[in-house]
Design a protein around this motif. Structure first.
Motif, PDB file in Angstrom:
ATOM      1  N   CYS A   1     -29.115  52.925 125.876  1.00  6.69           N
ATOM      2  CA  CYS A   1     -28.311  54.201 126.006  1.00  6.69           C
ATOM      3  C   CYS A   1     -27.881  54.503 124.702  1.00  6.69           C
ATOM      4  O   CYS A   1     -27.850  53.879 123.436  1.00  6.69           O
TER       5      CYS A   1
ATOM      6  N   CYS B   1     -28.678  56.856 129.434  1.00  5.98           N
ATOM      7  CA  CYS B   1     -29.574  55.531 129.210  1.00  5.98           C
ATOM      8  C   CYS B   1     -30.961  55.839 129.673  1.00  5.98           C
ATOM      9  O   CYS B   1     -31.286  56.557 130.449  1.00  5.98           O
TER      10      CYS B   1
ATOM     11  N   TYR C   1     -19.680  54.548 137.025  1.00 12.83           N
ATOM     12  CA  TYR C   1     -21.122  53.670 136.748  1.00 12.83           C
ATOM     13  C   TYR C   1     -22.177  54.905 136.429  1.00 12.83           C
ATOM     14  O   TYR C   1     -23.231  55.107 136.682  1.00 12.83           O
TER      15      TYR C   1
ATOM     16  N   CYS D   1     -24.990  56.585 133.990  1.00 14.56           N
ATOM     17  CA  CYS D   1     -25.769  56.144 133.130  1.00 14.56           C
ATOM     18  C   CYS D   1     -26.580  57.240 132.350  1.00 14.56           C
ATOM     19  O   CYS D   1     -27.925  57.361 131.970  1.00 14.56           O
TER      20      CYS D   1
ATOM     21  N   GLN E   1     -22.455  48.628 136.803  1.00  8.52           N
ATOM     22  CA  GLN E   1     -22.743  48.763 138.185  1.00  8.52           C
ATOM     23  C   GLN E   1     -22.988  47.341 138.867  1.00  8.52           C
ATOM     24  O   GLN E   1     -23.627  46.571 138.506  1.00  8.52           O
TER      25      GLN E   1
ATOM     26  N   CYS F   1     -22.689  52.021 132.709  1.00 10.83           N
ATOM     27  CA  CYS F   1     -23.915  51.803 133.452  1.00 10.83           C
ATOM     28  C   CYS F   1     -24.007  50.391 133.862  1.00 10.83           C
ATOM     29  O   CYS F   1     -24.235  49.801 134.982  1.00 10.83           O
TER      30      CYS F   1
ATOM     31  N   TYR G   1     -21.351  54.938 127.848  1.00 13.52           N
ATOM     32  CA  TYR G   1     -22.231  55.194 129.063  1.00 13.52           C
ATOM     33  C   TYR G   1     -23.055  53.845 129.285  1.00 13.52           C
ATOM     34  O   TYR G   1     -23.117  53.481 130.189  1.00 13.52           O
TER      35      TYR G   1
END
Length: 205
Positions: free
Chosen positions: A125, A119, A114, A116, A137, A134, A130
């Motif tokens: 992002c 981002c 998860y 980020c 999640q 993210c 990524y």
């Protein structure tokens, strides 16, 4: 010499009242056809409005943690990345660390869950993988549900085929008309992959 019927027909057409009758019938036919066409257009327009405002889009997205691919120890993944891959469990890894079952190798230090890393707070992002990681999640579920509840009819064709959290994140993070302005310029040329509810802010012209 012309036949008798043709002569009579010519004489009738020369009379003004006959021409008036023909013109009147043509006018009535034209007006009737126009009204019928207008009624059809109004009926179709009203039907579309009813469908848009009274019938919510039946999204098929499931946000369950256990699905068939996980149970069979196989993973779907983001496929196209040259350097990075994100699997459906939310792991992001280098392509060389992708296992034969399609899952990232979680024992490699560079593999992240998860993540980020590229981002922004608005959910956009600079790296697609990524963005997907993210977006996966569990805490992003409510954000994605809000987006689907407010999504316009225009997105129906894009998201109606999506069936779970992973497929939704793959589709949401892809660049689309939401990510560009003037059809040829990114709203944000750095962070152009977005899972958030709203598109990036428009750049000043």
């Amino acid at each position: 010499m012309l036949p008798c019927g043709a002569v009579l027909w010519r004489r009738l057409l020369r009379k003004r009242w006959v021409l008036g009758v023909v013109f009147g019938l043509s006018l009535v036919y034209f007006i009737t056809s126009t009204f019928k066409q207008e009624e059809r257009m109004v009926r179709d327009r009203n039907l579309l409005q009813v469908q848009e405002h009274e019938q919510p889009i039946m999204w098929k997205v499931k946000f369950s943690s256990g699905n068939s691919s996980q149970l069979s120890n196989q993973c779907r993944n983001s496929v196209q990345g040259k350097l990075l891959i994100t699997d459906e469990l939310g792991y992001i890894c280098e392509r060389k660390d992708l296992q034969v079952n399609g899952c990232c190798n979680g024992n490699v230090p560079s593999t992240k869950l998860y993540s980020c890393d590229s981002c922004m707070p608005n959910g956009c992002c600079s790296i697609y993988e990524y963005c997907v990681s993210c977006c996966l999640q569990p805490s992003k579920q409510h954000l994605l549900e809000r987006f689907l509840n407010r999504a316009a009819i225009a997105f129906q064709n894009l998201f109606m085929a999506v069936e779970d959290h992973f497929e939704l994140c793959l589709a949401k993070c892809r660049t689309s008309s939401q990510s560009v302005q003037h059809e040829n310029t990114y709203r944000d040329p750095v962070a152009k992959y977005c899972y958030g509810e709203y598109p990036p802010e428009l750049l000043p012209v």
